[in-house]
Design an enzyme around this catalytic site. Structure first.
Site, PDB file in Angstrom:
ATOM      1  N   GLU A   1       0.825  -1.213   0.000  1.00 42.16           N
ATOM      2  CA  GLU A   1       0.000   0.000   0.000  1.00 42.16           C
ATOM      3  C   GLU A   1       0.854   1.256   0.000  1.00 42.16           C
ATOM      4  OE1 GLU A   1      -3.572  -1.812   2.777  1.00 42.16           O
ATOM      5  OE2 GLU A   1      -1.719  -1.144   3.717  1.00 42.16           O
TER       6      GLU A   1
ATOM      7  N   ASP B   1      -7.747  -4.926   8.868  1.00 42.95           N
ATOM      8  CA  ASP B   1      -7.319  -3.712   8.178  1.00 42.95           C
ATOM      9  C   ASP B   1      -7.179  -3.903   6.679  1.00 42.95           C
ATOM     10  OD1 ASP B   1      -5.107  -5.313   8.204  1.00 42.95           O
ATOM     11  OD2 ASP B   1      -3.739  -3.866   9.083  1.00 42.95           O
TER      12      ASP B   1
HETATM   13  P1  NAD Z   1       2.381 -10.506  13.614  1.00 43.58           P
HETATM   14  O1  NAD Z   1       2.226 -11.483  12.501  1.00 43.58           O
HETATM   15  O2  NAD Z   1       3.727 -10.191  14.143  1.00 43.58           O
HETATM   16  O3  NAD Z   1       1.485 -10.966  14.863  1.00 43.58           O
HETATM   17  C1  NAD Z   1       0.177 -11.457  14.746  1.00 43.58           C
HETATM   18  C2  NAD Z   1      -0.047 -12.485  15.846  1.00 43.58           C
HETATM   19  O4  NAD Z   1      -1.429 -12.896  15.792  1.00 43.58           O
HETATM   20  C3  NAD Z   1       0.782 -13.756  15.670  1.00 43.58           C
HETATM   21  O5  NAD Z   1       1.582 -13.966  16.828  1.00 43.58           O
HETATM   22  C4  NAD Z   1      -0.269 -14.861  15.495  1.00 43.58           C
HETATM   23  O6  NAD Z   1       0.117 -16.103  16.083  1.00 43.58           O
HETATM   24  C5  NAD Z   1      -1.452 -14.249  16.197  1.00 43.58           C
HETATM   25  N1  NAD Z   1      -2.758 -14.828  15.823  1.00 43.58           N
HETATM   26  C6  NAD Z   1      -3.209 -15.174  14.586  1.00 43.58           C
HETATM   27  N2  NAD Z   1      -4.475 -15.675  14.679  1.00 43.58           N
HETATM   28  C7  NAD Z   1      -4.807 -15.614  16.002  1.00 43.58           C
HETATM   29  C8  NAD Z   1      -5.970 -15.971  16.740  1.00 43.58           C
HETATM   30  N3  NAD Z   1      -7.028 -16.518  16.129  1.00 43.58           N
HETATM   31  N4  NAD Z   1      -5.974 -15.763  18.084  1.00 43.58           N
HETATM   32  C9  NAD Z   1      -4.902 -15.237  18.709  1.00 43.58           C
HETATM   33  N5  NAD Z   1      -3.756 -14.887  18.065  1.00 43.58           N
HETATM   34  C10 NAD Z   1      -3.713 -15.076  16.737  1.00 43.58           C
HETATM   35  O7  NAD Z   1       1.650  -9.163  13.109  1.00 43.58           O
HETATM   36  P2  NAD Z   1       1.759  -7.697  13.730  1.00 43.58           P
HETATM   37  O8  NAD Z   1       2.819  -6.911  13.046  1.00 43.58           O
HETATM   38  O9  NAD Z   1       1.738  -7.783  15.227  1.00 43.58           O
HETATM   39  O10 NAD Z   1       0.375  -7.108  13.208  1.00 43.58           O
HETATM   40  C11 NAD Z   1      -0.845  -7.597  13.752  1.00 43.58           C
HETATM   41  C12 NAD Z   1      -1.989  -7.124  12.908  1.00 43.58           C
HETATM   42  O11 NAD Z   1      -2.109  -5.703  13.018  1.00 43.58           O
HETATM   43  C13 NAD Z   1      -1.828  -7.410  11.422  1.00 43.58           C
HETATM   44  O12 NAD Z   1      -3.062  -7.889  10.933  1.00 43.58           O
HETATM   45  C14 NAD Z   1      -1.484  -6.067  10.811  1.00 43.58           C
HETATM   46  O13 NAD Z   1      -1.920  -5.965   9.475  1.00 43.58           O
HETATM   47  C15 NAD Z   1      -2.238  -5.144  11.728  1.00 43.58           C
HETATM   48  N6  NAD Z   1      -1.716  -3.781  11.808  1.00 43.58           N
HETATM   49  C16 NAD Z   1      -2.621  -2.766  11.879  1.00 43.58           C
HETATM   50  C17 NAD Z   1      -2.187  -1.473  11.997  1.00 43.58           C
HETATM   51  C18 NAD Z   1      -3.194  -0.366  12.127  1.00 43.58           C
HETATM   52  O14 NAD Z   1      -2.837   0.807  12.057  1.00 43.58           O
HETATM   53  N7  NAD Z   1      -4.444  -0.679  12.374  1.00 43.58           N
HETATM   54  C19 NAD Z   1      -0.812  -1.175  12.012  1.00 43.58           C
HETATM   55  C20 NAD Z   1       0.093  -2.239  11.979  1.00 43.58           C
HETATM   56  C21 NAD Z   1      -0.369  -3.547  11.881  1.00 43.58           C
END
Ligand code: NAD
Length: 349
Positions: free
Chosen positions: A65, A236
């Site tokens: 993006e 997101d």
């Molecule tokens: P990451 O992959 O490091 O961590 C995600 C975690 O979620 C993993 O440890 C995984 O095991 C866990 N997980 C997956 N399914 C699960 C479930 N059903 N129950 C419990 N845990 C579960 O990713 P990250 O960098 O920490 O990002 C997390 C999310 O936040 C992503 O989807 C990312 O796109 C989003 N994000 C959003 C913003 C925003 O501004 N809203 C900014 C950054 C990241």
């Protein structure tokens, strides 16, 4: 550091290494609080900004993006990806870099890594919003998803909302253990939980921050009691959500920029005219925030360009006089601006 055109067209660049040094130099909690101040200040002047939903290029594996905005004086953009399967290959789910430029002459004035900075700004935004919407005295948070963002989220809630206890749950126990280890000694009570229900016991703030490219149901309707604040980070992208529709129906929903959130956020599950409140309106007193103790407030966070702009502005204002950047020879700068070719010829070996 100023945004005035300089006689040398060198562009300050903040590498990952220097970003980490800057965070330690400032201190992580003061930096989260400072970022939140910059983000809140820019949300209060919301109408000044050029706004557009981010420009997304989707694939089966994830999304790339571009997130541009401008306040008329400064232009900024972030490049960011989201690839939930990356962690299995030893890669980050989210990586990013970004740029600020002078609108007056179009010259870039800052190039920066934004993988670390995105985690900081996302956490600062979450906590800034929770400060305004969470129930009074909230001091316990359930953190569902203990990946890359989770410690940042926890510490920002400590710095801005007064969080005392974080209850961690991840579907992968190794992630829960990692986050618990990282948060030890940071001034929070840390409780590692085996189920999401256990994580939510006694929590007034529930943060969902999981990564899975599907309509997931991290929170079912019966898991969520009245009076809580939900900080939903992980839904997101089109086709990527975390909450059961029933939770949304019972919540008062707050968003960054509705035009983007309706495409990417939890509310993609609802009718296109389902009422939402824009967070900038709450901050500028034009709309109410939480109005009762029983209300469920939901921040349907997707991450908006203005937050990245604010974060880059913060970095620009804090690297001056430090050694935490290097000057990049990014822009061709012939003595005679029309003699670009002559400059190339003179560089012949
Ligand atoms: P990451 O992959 O490091 O961590 C995600 C975690 O979620 C993993 O440890 C995984 O095991 C866990 N997980 C997956 N399914 C699960 C479930 N059903 N129950 C419990 N845990 C579960 O990713 P990250 O960098 O920490 O990002 C997390 C999310 O936040 C992503 O989807 C990312 O796109 C989003 N994000 C959003 C913003 C925003 O501004 N809203 C900014 C950054 C990241």
């Amino acid at each position: 550091m100023t945004l005035a055109p300089s006689d040398k067209a060198l562009v300050p660049f903040v590498s990952v290494d220097n970003m980490m040094k800057l965070v330690h130099h400032i201190g992580i909690e003061p930096m989260l609080a400072g970022l939140a101040d910059y983000i809140e200040a820019d949300f209060r002047r919301w109408n000044l900004f050029d706004k557009t939903p981010r420009i997304a290029s989707h694939s089966d594996e994830g999304v790339i993006e571009l997130m541009p905005t401008s306040d008329g004086e400064v232009y900024g953009f972030k490049y960011v990806n989201g690839h939930p399967k990356n962690t299995k290959a030893g890669l980050q789910t989210v990586t990013a870099f970004g740029l600020l430029a002078n609108v007056g002459n179009g010259y870039p004035v800052l190039l920066s890594e934004m993988t670390v900075l995105t985690a900081l700004r996302t956490a600062a935004t979450s906590a800034m919003v929770a400060k305004h919407l969470a129930p009074k005295g909230a001091d316990t948070m359930a953190m569902i998803g203990a990946g890359a963002q989770s410690e940042f989220q926890s510490l920002a809630m400590k710095a801005l909302v007064g969080l005392k206890s974080v209850r961690l749950y991840d579907i992968d126990p190794a992630a829960t253990e990692k986050a618990a280890r990282n948060l030890t000694g940071m001034g929070l009570e840390v409780v590692a939980c085996r189920t999401p229900e256990a994580a939510m016991e006694g929590a007034q703030i529930i943060t969902t921050c999981t990564a899975d490219k599907q309509y997931a149901t991290i929170l079912t309707d019966n898991m969520v009691g009245s009076g809580v604040h939900i900080n939903a980070i992980g839904g997101d992208c089109p086709g990527k959500t975390e909450l059961a529709a029933g939770v949304l129906q019972r919540s008062t929903i707050f968003v960054e920029y509705p035009e983007q959130t309706r495409i990417e956020g939890e509310i993609q599950q609802l009718a296109p005219d389902h009422p939402v409140t824009e967070m900038w309106q709450v901050l500028s007193g034009e709309a109410p925030g939480r109005t009762s103790a029983e209300q469920i407030t939901l921040f349907d966070s997707v991450g908006f360009a203005i937050e990245d702009f604010s974060a880059l502005r913060y970095i620009r204002d804090h690297i001056g006089g430090t050694e935490y950047y290097m000057d990049l020879d990014l822009l061709a700068d012939p003595d005679d601006p029309r003699d670009l070719f002559g400059m190339l010829q003179r560089a012949a070996p």
